[in-house]
Design a protein around this motif. Structure first.
Motif, PDB file in Angstrom:
ATOM      1  N   ASP A  24       0.734  -1.224   0.107  1.00  0.00           N
ATOM      2  CA  ASP A  24       0.138   0.010  -0.069  1.00  0.00           C
ATOM      3  C   ASP A  24       0.811   1.237   0.163  1.00  0.00           C
ATOM      4  O   ASP A  24       0.359   2.219  -0.649  1.00  0.00           O
ATOM      5  CB  ASP A  24      -0.852   0.114   1.207  1.00  0.00           C
ATOM      6  CG  ASP A  24      -1.880  -0.970   1.261  1.00  0.00           C
ATOM      7  OD1 ASP A  24      -2.305  -1.630   0.116  1.00  0.00           O
ATOM      8  OD2 ASP A  24      -2.760  -1.482   2.115  1.00  0.00           O
ATOM      9  N   THR A  27       2.123   1.964  -3.380  1.00  0.00           N
ATOM     10  CA  THR A  27       1.032   2.352  -4.200  1.00  0.00           C
ATOM     11  C   THR A  27       0.756   3.791  -4.070  1.00  0.00           C
ATOM     12  O   THR A  27       0.666   4.511  -5.173  1.00  0.00           O
ATOM     13  CB  THR A  27      -0.464   1.564  -3.996  1.00  0.00           C
ATOM     14  OG1 THR A  27      -0.278   0.058  -4.237  1.00  0.00           O
ATOM     15  CG2 THR A  27      -1.271   2.221  -4.950  1.00  0.00           C
ATOM     16  N   VAL A  28       1.023   4.170  -2.817  1.00  0.00           N
ATOM     17  CA  VAL A  28       0.990   5.768  -2.611  1.00  0.00           C
ATOM     18  C   VAL A  28       2.105   6.418  -3.109  1.00  0.00           C
ATOM     19  O   VAL A  28       1.895   7.610  -3.537  1.00  0.00           O
ATOM     20  CB  VAL A  28       0.524   5.776  -0.903  1.00  0.00           C
ATOM     21  CG1 VAL A  28       0.756   7.397  -0.767  1.00  0.00           C
ATOM     22  CG2 VAL A  28      -0.553   5.400  -0.455  1.00  0.00           C
ATOM     23  N   ARG A  30       3.971   5.187  -5.576  1.00  0.00           N
ATOM     24  CA  ARG A  30       3.866   5.225  -7.163  1.00  0.00           C
ATOM     25  C   ARG A  30       2.807   6.586  -7.621  1.00  0.00           C
ATOM     26  O   ARG A  30       3.194   6.916  -8.811  1.00  0.00           O
ATOM     27  CB  ARG A  30       3.352   4.041  -7.428  1.00  0.00           C
ATOM     28  CG  ARG A  30       4.263   3.361  -8.397  1.00  0.00           C
ATOM     29  CD  ARG A  30       3.992   2.166  -9.105  1.00  0.00           C
ATOM     30  NE  ARG A  30       2.319   2.027  -8.986  1.00  0.00           N
ATOM     31  CZ  ARG A  30       1.882   0.769  -8.694  1.00  0.00           C
ATOM     32  NH1 ARG A  30       2.658  -0.372  -8.509  1.00  0.00           N
ATOM     33  NH2 ARG A  30       0.498   0.748  -8.368  1.00  0.00           N
ATOM     34  N   ARG A  31       1.764   6.886  -6.848  1.00  0.00           N
ATOM     35  CA  ARG A  31       0.902   8.093  -7.189  1.00  0.00           C
ATOM     36  C   ARG A  31       1.690   9.279  -7.436  1.00  0.00           C
ATOM     37  O   ARG A  31       1.708  10.072  -8.484  1.00  0.00           O
ATOM     38  CB  ARG A  31      -0.057   8.067  -6.057  1.00  0.00           C
ATOM     39  CG  ARG A  31      -0.512   9.608  -6.201  1.00  0.00           C
ATOM     40  CD  ARG A  31      -1.420   9.736  -4.780  1.00  0.00           C
ATOM     41  NE  ARG A  31      -1.754  11.150  -4.869  1.00  0.00           N
ATOM     42  CZ  ARG A  31      -2.202  11.737  -3.795  1.00  0.00           C
ATOM     43  NH1 ARG A  31      -2.111  11.224  -2.552  1.00  0.00           N
ATOM     44  NH2 ARG A  31      -2.564  13.063  -3.718  1.00  0.00           N
ATOM     45  N   PHE A 110      -8.635   7.691   1.809  1.00  0.00           N
ATOM     46  CA  PHE A 110      -7.548   6.628   2.108  1.00  0.00           C
ATOM     47  C   PHE A 110      -8.003   5.891   3.484  1.00  0.00           C
ATOM     48  O   PHE A 110      -7.903   4.660   3.682  1.00  0.00           O
ATOM     49  CB  PHE A 110      -5.940   7.092   2.226  1.00  0.00           C
ATOM     50  CG  PHE A 110      -5.384   7.456   0.895  1.00  0.00           C
ATOM     51  CD1 PHE A 110      -5.742   6.639  -0.204  1.00  0.00           C
ATOM     52  CD2 PHE A 110      -4.492   8.421   0.967  1.00  0.00           C
ATOM     53  CE1 PHE A 110      -5.412   6.793  -1.495  1.00  0.00           C
ATOM     54  CE2 PHE A 110      -3.934   8.870  -0.499  1.00  0.00           C
ATOM     55  CZ  PHE A 110      -4.278   7.786  -1.419  1.00  0.00           C
TER      56      PHE A 110
END
Lengths: 279, 328
Positions: A24, A27-28, A30-31, A110
């Motif tokens: 997770d 993912t954040v 990569r944002r 989130f």
């Protein structure tokens, strides 16, 4: 069209929980990296052009009038200070990202999802570290282009880069804490960004603390930034101010101790602020 | 998980912020598979209620269950079963709609391919397929809200919370959002709790309505019964000249057998049409009476009572359980 209506996976056991937390967080992060791809102009302007502009301004505009220790060029002396300044400006970058997400409801979204709560902040921290590493690389390239050189060994140079990123890591948590605390208050955000300048300038980056009034010079010498700057100057083999105080003699250990102390204070504060979003 | 009839249950929720009481014994029971409207003015406690129910806020007292799980002790499980669409567009403005949905899908722990496929499905479903690759900052207000709705539906949650989904939208965008909400509850597997300031919105979308004021529910029921309790719809007659107001009020009031209100600023006479009176018959009756008496009206229309009228009615009724002092 038949929707697939997928079901969310929930972690089973602590190991799974850890795996999700890492996934997770990534993912954040990569944002944020996607921002680089989508808006390269904004990223370059924010992270790279501004510090380069300051290098050119101080190096060439003011550089001629500056007194440099020894007979070195002012640029030679200036660059480690500029590297550290870039890390200071990171506080504002982190603060703005964190408070914007909180104010816009992205953080709430989130938090309403079955993701690892830590990922919200850890992902941000990782993204900011990558951003700053990029900015630092650009600054180093710029420095090399205008004639700055790391005259120590490669190992020392890498250690210096490590110290700079350690300082940035500490400032990430300052930014996260302030962003979570002041997200309802845009004036406070502006105030902190304004304060970056005195924090940055009230150090040994541009002039010797010895030229300041005594009390101010002492503050400048004890500024965590100054320890990192003195230490990196030494490691890069660039000229420094010297001086006689304890803090100047212990620049290298202090360049490690200060950031660790800042993390020790602001990491728990950040965690507390994040938890307090539920109050 | 035991199947329950109610997807959302709140009992005596209390929440105080520094000096103000946001929730003051809030009770709610939403039957699974229905749309429930939480109707209230600004500051009534709607958003606080939603934030407690979606695990974003910890309540000071009382308890709540969503999808069968306690929002305080089983927050993780609740989060796996809800979607939240807040008042702001809670997406990353710099990313495209597709990138946003894919990111949220990943955070629901879908695999990369499943997340991308789900993003495309949702973009298609909400009419965003063509603009899915544009940055969200270039979206219109209605498109943003639809993307927001899509982001709340990534895992087809059993319970969906919509916090004032149409506030600040133009009528066209509002209709888009309404259509989207209707389509997603059509199969009856999703429970929706919707907060709104507009009785019309609750009336359009909800099977049941709770009216909230000062942090507690002061009236509830299905829209028809509630509207009846709130004094029914209103018949508005607008005249050209303020001088005509008294005569118009007298004629319309007599025709409908109800007490008219006159509003000089809008040159309007407003009369309640109490159920079980036929609304259309009442309109025809009023129009005929006006013509017979030779009163010229500029406009005549039926409408739902406004929230202000609802509250005026509720708070004026004797013996109700409104505590006007609380939190104000």
């Amino acid at each position: 069209m038949t929707p697939t209506t997928p079901a969310p996976a929930l972690p089973r056991g602590p190991l799974d929980r850890m795996r999700w937390a890492v996934a997770d967080g990534w993912t954040v992060t990569r944002r944020d990296l996607t921002h680089w791809a989508r808006r390269p102009g904004a990223v370059i302007a924010g992270s790279v052009l501004f510090p380069i502009m300051i290098v050119l301004m101080f190096g060439y505009l003011f550089g001629g009038a500056m007194r440099t220790p020894g007979d070195g060029r002012y640029l030679e002396f200036l660059m480690p200070g500029m590297f550290a300044m870039t890390m200071v400006f990171g506080i504002g970058a982190t603060l703005v990202s964190v408070s914007t997400d909180a104010a816009r409801g992205v953080t709430d979204r989130f938090r309403s999802m079955p993701m690892a709560p830590s990922a919200v902040v850890v992902g941000r921290a990782a993204a900011d570290m990558l951003n700053s590493a990029l900015a630092l690389a650009a600054m180093i390239a710029c420095g090399l282009a205008v004639g700055w050189r790391a005259r120590g060994g490669l190992g020392d140079a890498l250690l210096a880069v490590g110290l700079l990123l350690l300082l940035r890591f500490a400032f990430v948590w300052v930014g996260v804490y302030l962003g979570l605390t002041f997200h309802r208050n845009p004036e406070a955000v502006t105030a902190v960004r304004t304060l970056e300048f005195p924090i940055g300038f009230l150090a040994n980056a541009f002039v010797s603390p010895a030229t300041m009034p005594g009390w101010l010079g002492a503050i400048a010498e004890w500024n965590p930034l100054s320890a990192t700057i003195s230490a990196t100057r030494r490691l890069f083999g660039n000229p420094g101010w010297g001086g006689d105080s304890w803090i100047v003699h212990h620049a290298l250990p202090m360049a490690v101790a200060w950031p660790l102390l800042i993390v020790a204070i602001f990491f728990p504060l950040s965690v507390r602020s994040f938890r307090r979003l539920r109050r | 998980m035991s199947l329950t009839d109610y997807a959302v249950v709140a009992e005596g929720l209390r929440k105080r912020f520094r000096g103000t009481t946001a929730l003051d014994g809030f009770d709610l029971a939403v039957r699974a598979g229905t749309v429930h409207g939480l109707l209230g003015r600004n500051g009534a406690g709607k958003t606080t209620a939603v934030r407690v129910l979606t695990t974003l806020l910890r309540s000071d007292g009382g308890r709540a269950e969503v999808a069968g799980y306690d929002v305080g002790r089983q927050a993780d499980r609740v989060r796996a079963r809800i979607g939240l669409v807040g008042q702001h567009t809670a997406v990353d403005e710099a990313l495209s709609g597709r990138q946003n949905l894919t990111m949220f899908g990943r955070l629901y722990h879908l695999g990369a391919r499943a997340a991308a496929r789900r993003a495309d499905e949702l973009l298609e479903r909400f009419g965003l397929a063509d603009t899915g690759r544009k940055a969200v900052k270039d979206y219109s207000g209605g498109m943003r809200r639809r993307l927001d709705l899509a982001a709340g539906l990534i895992v087809a949650p059993p319970v969906l919370f919509l916090d004032e989904p149409t506030t600040g939208l133009d009528p066209h965008s509002r209709n888009e959002v309404w259509a989207a909400v209707r389509s997603l509850v059509a199969d009856g597997t999703t429970t929706v709790l919707l907060t709104t300031q507009y009785l019309e919105e609750a009336d359009q979308l909800a099977h049941g309505i709770s009216v909230i004021d000062s942090g507690r529910v002061i009236a509830e029921g299905d829209p028809e019964r509630l509207k009846a309790a709130l004094g029914g719809d209103r018949l508005d007659v607008v005249v050209r000249d303020v001088a005509d107001l008294p005569a118009t009020a007298a004629v319309v009031g007599r025709a409908l057998g109800a007490r008219p209100e006159t509003h000089e600023d809008t040159r309007r006479v407003s009369v309640p049409v109490r159920p079980p009176a036929d609304r259309v018959a009442a309109l025809a009756e009023a129009a005929r009476a006006l013509r017979d008496e030779g009163v010229v009206a500029e406009d005549i229309a039926l409408r739902r009572p406004t929230l202000d009228e609802v509250f005026l009615h509720l708070t004026a009724a004797p013996g109700d359980r409104v505590d006007a002092e609380a939190s104000r």
